[in-house]
Design a protein around this motif. Sequence first.
Motif, PDB file in Angstrom:
ATOM      1  N   TYR A  53       7.190 -22.447  -6.351  1.00 50.20           N
ATOM      2  CA  TYR A  53       6.863 -22.273  -7.769  1.00 50.20           C
ATOM      3  C   TYR A  53       6.186 -20.929  -8.013  1.00 50.20           C
ATOM      4  CZ  TYR A  53       8.004 -26.578 -10.284  1.00 50.20           C
ATOM      5  OH  TYR A  53       8.659 -27.579 -10.942  1.00 50.20           O
ATOM      6  N   PHE A  58       6.661 -21.820 -13.570  1.00 52.16           N
ATOM      7  CA  PHE A  58       6.744 -23.231 -13.971  1.00 52.16           C
ATOM      8  C   PHE A  58       8.130 -23.595 -14.517  1.00 52.16           C
ATOM      9  CE2 PHE A  58       2.019 -22.922 -14.339  1.00 52.16           C
ATOM     10  CZ  PHE A  58       1.710 -23.974 -13.490  1.00 52.16           C
ATOM     11  N   GLY A  64      11.067 -22.987 -11.902  1.00 54.76           N
ATOM     12  CA  GLY A  64      10.833 -23.890 -10.783  1.00 54.76           C
ATOM     13  C   GLY A  64      11.213 -25.326 -11.123  1.00 54.76           C
ATOM     14  N   THR A  65      10.779 -25.769 -12.292  1.00 56.65           N
ATOM     15  CA  THR A  65      11.119 -27.125 -12.723  1.00 56.65           C
ATOM     16  C   THR A  65      12.612 -27.267 -12.964  1.00 56.65           C
ATOM     17  OG1 THR A  65       8.941 -27.341 -13.775  1.00 56.65           O
ATOM     18  CG2 THR A  65      10.649 -28.898 -14.451  1.00 56.65           C
ATOM     19  N   ALA A  70       4.425 -29.852  -6.754  1.00 56.32           N
ATOM     20  CA  ALA A  70       4.679 -28.440  -7.029  1.00 56.32           C
ATOM     21  C   ALA A  70       3.855 -27.925  -8.196  1.00 56.32           C
ATOM     22  CB  ALA A  70       6.175 -28.232  -7.298  1.00 56.32           C
ATOM     23  N   ILE A  71       3.858 -28.654  -9.304  1.00 55.62           N
ATOM     24  CA  ILE A  71       3.148 -28.198 -10.504  1.00 55.62           C
ATOM     25  C   ILE A  71       1.643 -28.188 -10.280  1.00 55.62           C
ATOM     26  CG2 ILE A  71       2.620 -28.781 -12.900  1.00 55.62           C
ATOM     27  CD1 ILE A  71       5.496 -29.785 -13.172  1.00 55.62           C
ATOM     28  N   TYR A 108       0.661 -25.518  -7.550  1.00 53.07           N
ATOM     29  CA  TYR A 108       0.741 -24.155  -8.086  1.00 53.07           C
ATOM     30  C   TYR A 108      -0.347 -23.918  -9.118  1.00 53.07           C
ATOM     31  CZ  TYR A 108       2.720 -20.080 -10.485  1.00 53.07           C
ATOM     32  OH  TYR A 108       2.903 -18.847 -11.065  1.00 53.07           O
TER      33      TYR A 108
END
Length: 407
Positions: free
Chosen positions: A93, A98, A101-102, A342-343, A346
């Motif tokens: 990420y 964001f 990556g998402t 991940a979110i 990061y």
Amino acid sequence: MTSTEINQHAGSANTASASLVDSFEDNNVLQLLNNTERPFSCNSDETNSTRNQQGIEGDIASNSSNNASIASCVINLLNTVAGAGMLGLPGAYAGSGFVLGTLLLIVAASFSALGLHLLSVSASTAKARTQDNHPASFYSVATTAMPQFAIAIDAAVALKCFGVATGYFVTVADCMIDSFRYVLRNVSIGYESPAEEIEKMVFTNRQFWVTCALISVLPISFFKTLDALRFTSMLSLVLIYSLAVGIVLFAQGVFDPCESMNVNDNYLEETDQNIDSCKGETQMITNFDGTVQNLAIFVFSFTCHQNVFAITNELKKPTQKRVDRVIIIAIGGALVLYMMVAIEGYRTYGTQVKGDILLNYPQNMLVTVMRIGIAIMVILSYPLQLDPSRRCLKSLVHVLMGKMTPL
């Protein structure tokens, strides 16, 4: 004999002849119908070869009696997907932001689910074409679609899964060594040179932990079906989601992600110095080069296709709808888990996040427990990589030695 008697005998003979002809025709019709269900091959060698190929993995593909529930299949497939590799997603990420990556996670999950669906359809098709309804496998599917590459495909799957499984031992060793360095350091305060003493101990020896990991996985590595691994997979998933919860708690400030520390002798010592530089900036979208460099991390995060044939073979009432339900639930569960890690990871460290987010966290008892949890989780996941490798290797042995019948 009178003409009346002659006519009677003639009538009886005609009736018998008609009955015999009708019976003969009926038998021919039945035989013709049977022949339509079993396509005729003019090449007897080809027919025998096909039958032999169908039998190669009848035993290898598992003694599938279709007794596995949807829950059992979801647990095993989800445990195959999720693993320690998710700790690299916050770093991915950082290279994509964001938004991208998402988006990449969703796209990777979608293509992974599509690939699983297509493989399950191929498995059902290959299984339906066999005379004895043998369980589907990489060999049987490859023989049906591209027989010239069947051996190469089996070899590739075997090597890939064996390589991943072997890498698990390295992960176990790294996690346990870091954990015991922290524990031993805290009980070795009285020594003048604790670091040198710790490095000489067996608990910080890589070969020791690789050997322990190998011994630990042996009892659970030789089950005939994946369904037998549902309990170990469930425990592994509990550890995985607990790790994700820990990452969220650090992100929410329940635990201090920037606890004072500095690096000394390959492990972390607490100091009174306050380090504010542990957090970097976060971005919604980064540059194109950074996104491409991290593309492989997103794609390989959803690798689990080596076990889809076993899932299809073992699922109770294996209709395509039920198989697709297993795929959607497993990939959906992994997607939610990955996005959470991940979110939040990061968001915690931004551009300062490392390839393994655990390297960012302060060395304390909580992180040590998380490392030990990863080691246990990896050990419990090892059979899910060894199983398809073992099946393909046995298939190759059968082919290369010319033993074309099941064991």
